[in-house]
Scaffold this motif. Structure first.
Motif, PDB file in Angstrom:
ATOM      1  N   LEU A 172     -54.243 -27.277 -10.070  1.00  0.00           N
ATOM      2  CA  LEU A 172     -53.250 -26.447 -10.747  1.00  0.00           C
ATOM      3  C   LEU A 172     -52.026 -27.296 -11.112  1.00  0.00           C
ATOM      4  O   LEU A 172     -51.786 -28.354 -10.513  1.00  0.00           O
ATOM      5  CB  LEU A 172     -52.831 -25.287  -9.847  1.00  0.00           C
ATOM      6  CG  LEU A 172     -53.892 -24.219  -9.555  1.00  0.00           C
ATOM      7  CD1 LEU A 172     -53.411 -23.264  -8.462  1.00  0.00           C
ATOM      8  CD2 LEU A 172     -54.243 -23.452 -10.834  1.00  0.00           C
ATOM      9  N   PRO A 173     -51.241 -26.852 -12.078  1.00  0.00           N
ATOM     10  CA  PRO A 173     -50.038 -27.629 -12.450  1.00  0.00           C
ATOM     11  C   PRO A 173     -49.132 -27.890 -11.250  1.00  0.00           C
ATOM     12  O   PRO A 173     -48.961 -27.023 -10.380  1.00  0.00           O
ATOM     13  CB  PRO A 173     -49.352 -26.731 -13.485  1.00  0.00           C
ATOM     14  CG  PRO A 173     -50.465 -25.917 -14.070  1.00  0.00           C
ATOM     15  CD  PRO A 173     -51.423 -25.679 -12.938  1.00  0.00           C
ATOM     16  N   GLY A 174     -48.539 -29.068 -11.211  1.00  0.00           N
ATOM     17  CA  GLY A 174     -47.732 -29.473 -10.071  1.00  0.00           C
ATOM     18  C   GLY A 174     -46.629 -28.516  -9.679  1.00  0.00           C
ATOM     19  O   GLY A 174     -46.385 -28.285  -8.483  1.00  0.00           O
ATOM     20  N   PRO A 175     -45.908 -27.906 -10.646  1.00  0.00           N
ATOM     21  CA  PRO A 175     -44.812 -26.998 -10.263  1.00  0.00           C
ATOM     22  C   PRO A 175     -45.276 -25.668  -9.683  1.00  0.00           C
ATOM     23  O   PRO A 175     -44.437 -24.881  -9.218  1.00  0.00           O
ATOM     24  CB  PRO A 175     -44.081 -26.774 -11.593  1.00  0.00           C
ATOM     25  CG  PRO A 175     -44.485 -27.894 -12.477  1.00  0.00           C
ATOM     26  CD  PRO A 175     -45.885 -28.222 -12.092  1.00  0.00           C
ATOM     27  N   THR A 176     -46.578 -25.386  -9.706  1.00  0.00           N
ATOM     28  CA  THR A 176     -47.074 -24.103  -9.205  1.00  0.00           C
ATOM     29  C   THR A 176     -46.689 -23.918  -7.751  1.00  0.00           C
ATOM     30  O   THR A 176     -46.982 -24.763  -6.898  1.00  0.00           O
ATOM     31  CB  THR A 176     -48.607 -24.013  -9.338  1.00  0.00           C
ATOM     32  OG1 THR A 176     -48.984 -24.271 -10.687  1.00  0.00           O
ATOM     33  CG2 THR A 176     -49.111 -22.643  -8.902  1.00  0.00           C
ATOM     34  N   ALA A 177     -46.023 -22.819  -7.449  1.00  0.00           N
ATOM     35  CA  ALA A 177     -45.632 -22.534  -6.064  1.00  0.00           C
ATOM     36  C   ALA A 177     -46.861 -22.211  -5.229  1.00  0.00           C
ATOM     37  O   ALA A 177     -47.826 -21.601  -5.718  1.00  0.00           O
ATOM     38  CB  ALA A 177     -44.652 -21.369  -6.025  1.00  0.00           C
ATOM     39  N   VAL A 178     -46.837 -22.621  -3.978  1.00  0.00           N
ATOM     40  CA  VAL A 178     -47.914 -22.324  -3.019  1.00  0.00           C
ATOM     41  C   VAL A 178     -47.348 -21.364  -1.985  1.00  0.00           C
ATOM     42  O   VAL A 178     -46.407 -21.699  -1.264  1.00  0.00           O
ATOM     43  CB  VAL A 178     -48.425 -23.618  -2.346  1.00  0.00           C
ATOM     44  CG1 VAL A 178     -49.447 -23.289  -1.263  1.00  0.00           C
ATOM     45  CG2 VAL A 178     -49.037 -24.551  -3.391  1.00  0.00           C
ATOM     46  N   TRP A 179     -47.943 -20.163  -1.925  1.00  0.00           N
ATOM     47  CA  TRP A 179     -47.489 -19.125  -1.013  1.00  0.00           C
ATOM     48  C   TRP A 179     -48.618 -18.798  -0.038  1.00  0.00           C
ATOM     49  O   TRP A 179     -49.428 -17.901  -0.288  1.00  0.00           O
ATOM     50  CB  TRP A 179     -47.087 -17.863  -1.794  1.00  0.00           C
ATOM     51  CG  TRP A 179     -45.983 -18.056  -2.793  1.00  0.00           C
ATOM     52  CD1 TRP A 179     -44.769 -18.628  -2.576  1.00  0.00           C
ATOM     53  CD2 TRP A 179     -45.995 -17.642  -4.170  1.00  0.00           C
ATOM     54  NE1 TRP A 179     -44.011 -18.595  -3.721  1.00  0.00           N
ATOM     55  CE2 TRP A 179     -44.729 -17.986  -4.718  1.00  0.00           C
ATOM     56  CE3 TRP A 179     -46.928 -16.985  -4.976  1.00  0.00           C
ATOM     57  CZ2 TRP A 179     -44.401 -17.735  -6.039  1.00  0.00           C
ATOM     58  CZ3 TRP A 179     -46.600 -16.726  -6.303  1.00  0.00           C
ATOM     59  CH2 TRP A 179     -45.356 -17.092  -6.817  1.00  0.00           C
ATOM     60  N   PRO A 180     -48.722 -19.523   1.090  1.00  0.00           N
ATOM     61  CA  PRO A 180     -49.813 -19.274   2.037  1.00  0.00           C
ATOM     62  C   PRO A 180     -49.492 -18.102   2.966  1.00  0.00           C
ATOM     63  O   PRO A 180     -48.323 -17.758   3.179  1.00  0.00           O
ATOM     64  CB  PRO A 180     -49.886 -20.577   2.847  1.00  0.00           C
ATOM     65  CG  PRO A 180     -48.798 -21.457   2.336  1.00  0.00           C
ATOM     66  CD  PRO A 180     -47.877 -20.633   1.510  1.00  0.00           C
ATOM     67  N   THR A 181     -50.527 -17.519   3.517  1.00  0.00           N
ATOM     68  CA  THR A 181     -50.348 -16.503   4.556  1.00  0.00           C
ATOM     69  C   THR A 181     -50.134 -17.164   5.907  1.00  0.00           C
ATOM     70  O   THR A 181     -49.195 -16.846   6.624  1.00  0.00           O
ATOM     71  CB  THR A 181     -51.566 -15.568   4.607  1.00  0.00           C
ATOM     72  OG1 THR A 181     -51.692 -14.914   3.355  1.00  0.00           O
ATOM     73  CG2 THR A 181     -51.413 -14.533   5.714  1.00  0.00           C
ATOM     74  N   HIS A 182     -51.025 -18.070   6.271  1.00  0.00           N
ATOM     75  CA  HIS A 182     -50.917 -18.722   7.579  1.00  0.00           C
ATOM     76  C   HIS A 182     -49.888 -19.841   7.524  1.00  0.00           C
ATOM     77  O   HIS A 182     -49.822 -20.605   6.565  1.00  0.00           O
ATOM     78  CB  HIS A 182     -52.273 -19.269   8.021  1.00  0.00           C
ATOM     79  CG  HIS A 182     -53.328 -18.211   8.149  1.00  0.00           C
ATOM     80  ND1 HIS A 182     -53.084 -17.019   8.795  1.00  0.00           N
ATOM     81  CD2 HIS A 182     -54.614 -18.165   7.712  1.00  0.00           C
ATOM     82  CE1 HIS A 182     -54.187 -16.286   8.752  1.00  0.00           C
ATOM     83  NE2 HIS A 182     -55.122 -16.942   8.098  1.00  0.00           N
ATOM     84  N   GLY A 183     -49.085 -19.915   8.599  1.00  0.00           N
ATOM     85  CA  GLY A 183     -48.055 -20.934   8.679  1.00  0.00           C
ATOM     86  C   GLY A 183     -47.880 -21.409  10.103  1.00  0.00           C
ATOM     87  O   GLY A 183     -48.707 -21.127  10.977  1.00  0.00           O
ATOM     88  N   ALA A 184     -46.817 -22.116  10.363  1.00  0.00           N
ATOM     89  CA  ALA A 184     -46.558 -22.664  11.685  1.00  0.00           C
ATOM     90  C   ALA A 184     -46.570 -21.548  12.724  1.00  0.00           C
ATOM     91  O   ALA A 184     -45.950 -20.511  12.548  1.00  0.00           O
ATOM     92  CB  ALA A 184     -45.220 -23.385  11.701  1.00  0.00           C
ATOM     93  N   GLY A 185     -47.309 -21.783  13.801  1.00  0.00           N
ATOM     94  CA  GLY A 185     -47.425 -20.791  14.861  1.00  0.00           C
ATOM     95  C   GLY A 185     -48.702 -19.993  14.793  1.00  0.00           C
ATOM     96  O   GLY A 185     -49.078 -19.329  15.767  1.00  0.00           O
ATOM     97  N   SER A 186     -49.406 -20.057  13.664  1.00  0.00           N
ATOM     98  CA  SER A 186     -50.675 -19.343  13.545  1.00  0.00           C
ATOM     99  C   SER A 186     -51.788 -20.166  14.176  1.00  0.00           C
ATOM    100  O   SER A 186     -51.902 -21.376  13.926  1.00  0.00           O
ATOM    101  CB  SER A 186     -51.010 -19.081  12.074  1.00  0.00           C
ATOM    102  OG  SER A 186     -52.336 -18.609  11.935  1.00  0.00           O
ATOM    103  N   PHE A 187     -52.629 -19.511  14.965  1.00  0.00           N
ATOM    104  CA  PHE A 187     -53.771 -20.208  15.545  1.00  0.00           C
ATOM    105  C   PHE A 187     -54.878 -20.383  14.502  1.00  0.00           C
ATOM    106  O   PHE A 187     -55.965 -20.829  14.827  1.00  0.00           O
ATOM    107  CB  PHE A 187     -54.292 -19.448  16.765  1.00  0.00           C
ATOM    108  CG  PHE A 187     -53.366 -19.530  17.941  1.00  0.00           C
ATOM    109  CD1 PHE A 187     -53.214 -20.714  18.633  1.00  0.00           C
ATOM    110  CD2 PHE A 187     -52.627 -18.432  18.346  1.00  0.00           C
ATOM    111  CE1 PHE A 187     -52.344 -20.810  19.716  1.00  0.00           C
ATOM    112  CE2 PHE A 187     -51.761 -18.507  19.430  1.00  0.00           C
ATOM    113  CZ  PHE A 187     -51.617 -19.695  20.121  1.00  0.00           C
TER     114      PHE A 187
END
Length: 465
Positions: A172-187
């Motif tokens: 995808l184009p480089g400026p595309t924002a990445v919005w993940p569900t899992h983050g720090a603290g998720s197992f």
């Protein structure tokens, strides 16, 4: 990260996940991966004057129960989800490439299998220009989510699918924002301390998995990074496929006050008493055999990890602890077996003539390396630095390995004391005596003694991780 659309993140620090409120520009919103506890989501929607018109789930095997069914019931929201998930409730099933027009925005479903086999990411475009992608448990900040939730016989296959999915997203184009569900603290799991959102360009530069030169290197790196995870994860996929029950106020209202006599009977018949008070209060006096899980952000994870699924639960709390926090955290991971709380707390228990147990607290400075020390942190924490000669048993493994740990004069430590208290309570529940809870962690010990911590696995571990 800045984007051309308004996206509001609602973060659950305890489970390590984010859901997102996407402003559709017409007074309505799309919510992505809503949790069952919708209080923060609804509050944010009210603050932004938005009506929730759509709810999208990226995958079934999340580490929480979805709130999409509740939003459909309460708000009339249309649920968007993978057709391959075969959900048993009303939803709009999407396949790879399907598009949903949301006013001036377009959401395109991208099949990104790997974390699960029906996983979708949702690409948001404004006038045909990609502005962001909700990646769920596919590409996450600095890593990718684990591919082993469907069992060991599928892990290698899904890890290779994750490789293909990440390469697809990376195109995808480089400026595309990445919005993940899992983050720090998720197992599920993300590197500690990672940012919650990113961009494709940033991930191409910083994500070591995207730097893997080939598929096998990627698979080896991803599988080598996996830690342990709670067993309740395996129950949530089917619960989410069927659709969690719609909740009303009776499910989330005050807990039934149970007299000491009734609690005694429930204990005798197998109910688990969960003491949610702070560690010091638990240590000073608690019901024998109760399990200490201090009420904090991580309460839900440990409740689901150490209390057997389906067990009836009686809560012991302090008067200033909000019972709604206990109930909602339990409901969010599918624990619906809390039968009530001890009326009057431990004082009422003692007044009724029942005994109280006590657990000694040990200052980190007083930990003697000649004694038996059990460190119950996760493996990555233990290898980063631990008290020399400390035995390593992850908290999630204590109940299963308690027979191998039975010794006298055991002190249990973690990073601060809460997990140590849970482990100590499990040892005492199994009949071990003279257990101590270390107040503080390895770095407190090192500072007090002026000695370095050991790193790596310098002695055999008892943890089945």
């Amino acid at each position: 990260m800045e984007s051309a659309v308004q996206v509001h993140a609602i973060v659950d620090e305890g489970l390590g996940n984010s859901c997102y409120l996407l402003d559709l520009g017409d007074g309505s919103a799309l919510v992505v991966d809503p949790p069952r506890d919708l209080r923060a989501v609804l509050a944010r929607a009210r603050d932004e004057n938005l009506r929730i018109r759509f709810a999208a789930d990226t995958h079934l095997h999340a580490d929480f129960l979805s709130g999409a069914v509740q939003l459909a019931h309460d708000q009339g929201a249309t649920v968007l989800a993978s057709a391959a998930g075969r959900r048993a409730f009303a939803h709009r099933g999407l396949r790879d490439g399907d598009q949903v027009e949301l006013g001036g925005l377009t959401v395109t479903a991208l099949a990104t299998t790997g974390h699960t086999d029906e996983h979708l990411s949702f690409l948001v475009s404004d006038a045909d220009r990609p502005v962001g992608v909700f990646t769920g448990g596919s590409l996450i900040v600095g890593s990718a989510a684990r591919p082993d939730l469907l069992g060991p016989d599928r892990t290698d296959e899904l890890a290779r699918a994750q490789y293909a999915s990440l390469r697809r997203l990376a195109a995808l184009p480089g400026p595309t924002a990445v919005w993940p569900t899992h983050g720090a603290g998720s197992f599920c799991s993300a590197p500690p301390g990672a940012e919650r959102t990113s961009t494709i360009a940033h991930e191409l530069v910083t994500n070591p998995l995207l730097a893997a030169p080939d598929e096998q290197t990627f698979v080896d790196a991803l599988l080598g990074s996996l830690g342990s995870h709670p067993g309740y994860f395996h129950l949530l996929g089917e619960r989410n496929r069927q659709g969690p029950a719609v909740l009303d106020s009776s499910a989330t209202g005050p807990l039934a006050p149970l007299p000491a006599s009734l609690v005694a009977g429930l204990r005798s018949s197998g109910a688990v008493v969960v003491d949610v008070r702070p560690v010091a209060a638990y240590a000073s006096g608690h019901l024998p055999g109760s399990v200490s899980i201090a009420l904090r952000d991580q309460f839900a994870s440990w409740l689901g990890w150490v209390v057997p699924a389906g067990a009836k639960i009686v809560v012991v709390r302090e008067g200033d602890q909000d019972v709604a926090d206990v109930v909602w955290k339990a409901l969010e991971i599918g624990v619906e077996t809390i039968v009530g709380e001890l009326d009057g707390g431990v004082d009422a228990w003692a007044a009724a003539g029942h005994p109280l147990a006590r657990t000694r607290l040990v200052d980190a400075a007083d930990v003697d390396t000649a004694g038996h020390i059990v460190d119950v942190r996760q493996t990555v924490e233990y290898t980063a630095g631990h008290v020399p000669a400390a035995q390593h048993v992850e908290l999630g493994s204590v109940a299963a390995l308690v027979g191998d740990m039975a010794q006298s004069a055991t002190v249990v430590m973690c990073g601060h004391g809460e997990r140590a208290a849970t482990a100590a309570s499990l040892l005492e529940r199994a009949g071990q005596r003279d257990v101590g809870i270390v107040v503080g962690g390895p770095w407190d010990w090192a500072q007090a003694h002026g000695r370095p911590l050991a790193t790596g696995t310098d002695r055999p571990t008892a943890a089945a991780t």
